[in-house]
Design a protein around this motif. Sequence first.
Motif, PDB file in Angstrom:
ATOM      1  N   ILE A  65       1.247  -3.355 -13.200  1.00 51.38           N
ATOM      2  CA  ILE A  65       1.280  -2.975 -11.785  1.00 51.38           C
ATOM      3  C   ILE A  65       1.976  -4.051 -10.947  1.00 51.38           C
ATOM      4  O   ILE A  65       1.755  -5.243 -11.139  1.00 51.38           O
ATOM      5  CB  ILE A  65      -0.164  -2.727 -11.301  1.00 51.38           C
ATOM      6  N   SER A  66       2.871  -3.600 -10.058  1.00 50.45           N
ATOM      7  CA  SER A  66       3.546  -4.557  -9.178  1.00 50.45           C
ATOM      8  C   SER A  66       3.105  -4.279  -7.747  1.00 50.45           C
ATOM      9  O   SER A  66       3.211  -3.157  -7.268  1.00 50.45           O
ATOM     10  CB  SER A  66       5.053  -4.406  -9.293  1.00 50.45           C
ATOM     11  N   VAL A  67       2.561  -5.268  -7.104  1.00 49.03           N
ATOM     12  CA  VAL A  67       2.014  -5.092  -5.776  1.00 49.03           C
ATOM     13  C   VAL A  67       2.909  -5.835  -4.779  1.00 49.03           C
ATOM     14  O   VAL A  67       3.155  -7.028  -4.963  1.00 49.03           O
ATOM     15  CB  VAL A  67       0.577  -5.651  -5.709  1.00 49.03           C
ATOM     16  N   ASP A  84      -1.633   6.837  -4.814  1.00 57.78           N
ATOM     17  CA  ASP A  84      -1.030   5.506  -4.661  1.00 57.78           C
ATOM     18  C   ASP A  84       0.420   5.511  -5.142  1.00 57.78           C
ATOM     19  O   ASP A  84       1.290   4.903  -4.523  1.00 57.78           O
ATOM     20  CB  ASP A  84      -1.860   4.493  -5.456  1.00 57.78           C
ATOM     21  N   LYS A  85       0.659   6.224  -6.233  1.00 59.84           N
ATOM     22  CA  LYS A  85       2.006   6.232  -6.812  1.00 59.84           C
ATOM     23  C   LYS A  85       2.972   7.109  -6.003  1.00 59.84           C
ATOM     24  O   LYS A  85       4.090   6.688  -5.692  1.00 59.84           O
ATOM     25  CB  LYS A  85       1.905   6.745  -8.249  1.00 59.84           C
ATOM     26  N   PHE A  86       2.538   8.335  -5.663  1.00 60.80           N
ATOM     27  CA  PHE A  86       3.471   9.299  -5.088  1.00 60.80           C
ATOM     28  C   PHE A  86       3.521   9.266  -3.558  1.00 60.80           C
ATOM     29  O   PHE A  86       4.557   9.524  -2.973  1.00 60.80           O
ATOM     30  CB  PHE A  86       3.112  10.720  -5.542  1.00 60.80           C
ATOM     31  N   VAL A  87       2.406   8.995  -2.922  1.00 63.38           N
ATOM     32  CA  VAL A  87       2.372   9.063  -1.453  1.00 63.38           C
ATOM     33  C   VAL A  87       2.566   7.678  -0.836  1.00 63.38           C
ATOM     34  O   VAL A  87       3.355   7.500   0.074  1.00 63.38           O
ATOM     35  CB  VAL A  87       1.044   9.700  -0.976  1.00 63.38           C
ATOM     36  N   PHE A  88       1.844   6.675  -1.359  1.00 64.96           N
ATOM     37  CA  PHE A  88       1.922   5.342  -0.764  1.00 64.96           C
ATOM     38  C   PHE A  88       2.882   4.428  -1.525  1.00 64.96           C
ATOM     39  O   PHE A  88       2.905   3.221  -1.277  1.00 64.96           O
ATOM     40  CB  PHE A  88       0.528   4.732  -0.674  1.00 64.96           C
ATOM     41  N   LEU A  89       3.610   4.987  -2.496  1.00 63.21           N
ATOM     42  CA  LEU A  89       4.687   4.283  -3.204  1.00 63.21           C
ATOM     43  C   LEU A  89       4.243   2.958  -3.810  1.00 63.21           C
ATOM     44  O   LEU A  89       4.807   1.891  -3.535  1.00 63.21           O
ATOM     45  CB  LEU A  89       5.883   4.079  -2.265  1.00 63.21           C
ATOM     46  N   SER A 137       1.599   0.902  -3.405  1.00 61.96           N
ATOM     47  CA  SER A 137       1.237  -0.220  -2.543  1.00 61.96           C
ATOM     48  C   SER A 137       0.101  -1.047  -3.140  1.00 61.96           C
ATOM     49  O   SER A 137      -0.148  -2.161  -2.700  1.00 61.96           O
ATOM     50  CB  SER A 137       0.821   0.298  -1.168  1.00 61.96           C
ATOM     51  N   GLY A 138      -0.613  -0.510  -4.111  1.00 60.70           N
ATOM     52  CA  GLY A 138      -1.682  -1.259  -4.770  1.00 60.70           C
ATOM     53  C   GLY A 138      -3.055  -0.965  -4.212  1.00 60.70           C
ATOM     54  O   GLY A 138      -4.065  -1.308  -4.820  1.00 60.70           O
ATOM     55  N   GLU A 139      -3.118  -0.321  -3.049  1.00 57.72           N
ATOM     56  CA  GLU A 139      -4.419  -0.046  -2.432  1.00 57.72           C
ATOM     57  C   GLU A 139      -5.209   0.968  -3.276  1.00 57.72           C
ATOM     58  O   GLU A 139      -6.392   0.808  -3.507  1.00 57.72           O
ATOM     59  CB  GLU A 139      -4.240   0.523  -1.019  1.00 57.72           C
ATOM     60  N   GLY A 140      -4.537   2.015  -3.712  1.00 58.17           N
ATOM     61  CA  GLY A 140      -5.211   3.034  -4.504  1.00 58.17           C
ATOM     62  C   GLY A 140      -5.694   2.500  -5.836  1.00 58.17           C
ATOM     63  O   GLY A 140      -6.719   2.950  -6.357  1.00 58.17           O
ATOM     64  N   SER A 141      -4.973   1.504  -6.373  1.00 60.33           N
ATOM     65  CA  SER A 141      -5.383   0.928  -7.650  1.00 60.33           C
ATOM     66  C   SER A 141      -6.732   0.219  -7.535  1.00 60.33           C
ATOM     67  O   SER A 141      -7.546   0.249  -8.454  1.00 60.33           O
ATOM     68  CB  SER A 141      -4.334  -0.067  -8.117  1.00 60.33           C
ATOM     69  N   VAL A 142      -6.956  -0.407  -6.378  1.00 57.27           N
ATOM     70  CA  VAL A 142      -8.237  -1.088  -6.167  1.00 57.27           C
ATOM     71  C   VAL A 142      -9.372  -0.077  -6.216  1.00 57.27           C
ATOM     72  O   VAL A 142     -10.393  -0.288  -6.894  1.00 57.27           O
ATOM     73  CB  VAL A 142      -8.221  -1.821  -4.808  1.00 57.27           C
TER      74      VAL A 142
END
Lengths: 159, 103
Positions: free
Chosen positions: A117-119, B52-57, B59-64
Amino acid sequence: MNIETITIILFFTGIFGSLITVLTNNHVSMSFGYLTLISSLSGLFMILGNFHAALTLIILQSVSIVTMLIYGISSCDFNILIKDKRKRFVTFIALISSASVFMMLTMIFLKTGFNTISVPNYQSFGELLLSRYAVLFEIVSAVVFTSVAGTVFMVKRRN
Amino acid sequence: MPQITIQIYLIFTLFLIVCGVFGVIVQKSLFGMILSSNMIFLGAALNFSIFDKFVFLSSGEGSVFTFVTIILGLSSIIVTTAFILVFYRDYKSLDSDLLNNAE
């Protein structure tokens, strides 16, 4: 084999695993169906670029389900599953599919090496987690700790 | 080969959640019920990653939140394992209908 084909295979494996989990009645088949499901889901997480979620899913959930299964086998009558030929066949198929998906994922990961993952604006996922979501992380850690401690306390007390 | 769009991912997560709800309603064993409820957790976690992948491109927030959801599902498995163990010792069965008679 391109990424779309792999994704479609993972979708069908996930559907197969979830159907085995829901529609079977013995605990071993359910567990292996669930393991198939989380193997395919961890592959989807890898494709979506969420490598940490994939690792968490495949390591922690698999270990917890296997532990749960051992609890189940040690406490329930396991001979029923061995004597019934139809249940034994379903268990065998579920075991094979789970193992093959796991091996396929491992090989795909070793061969292609999906990017972790790249943030943006952060060096790593861990830095994002511990800087912006430190409180959330602490709360989740507290929940996990409480659940483990409560489990040990509950089982020990009943003994 | 068709492009995998967000709609296809969402149909898959919808299937997972529906299967989980169906399992919770239909299964009589406690073990099956907890696995089905975890399928609902996993569907929700996958939704976070997809958006996170498709809408927020990415950003890492959804991964949290994916991470948090998976860990919470894990905690529920841990607690239920202890509950199943204690339940089985008392009733010698994992049939959830016996809970109606529990005192």
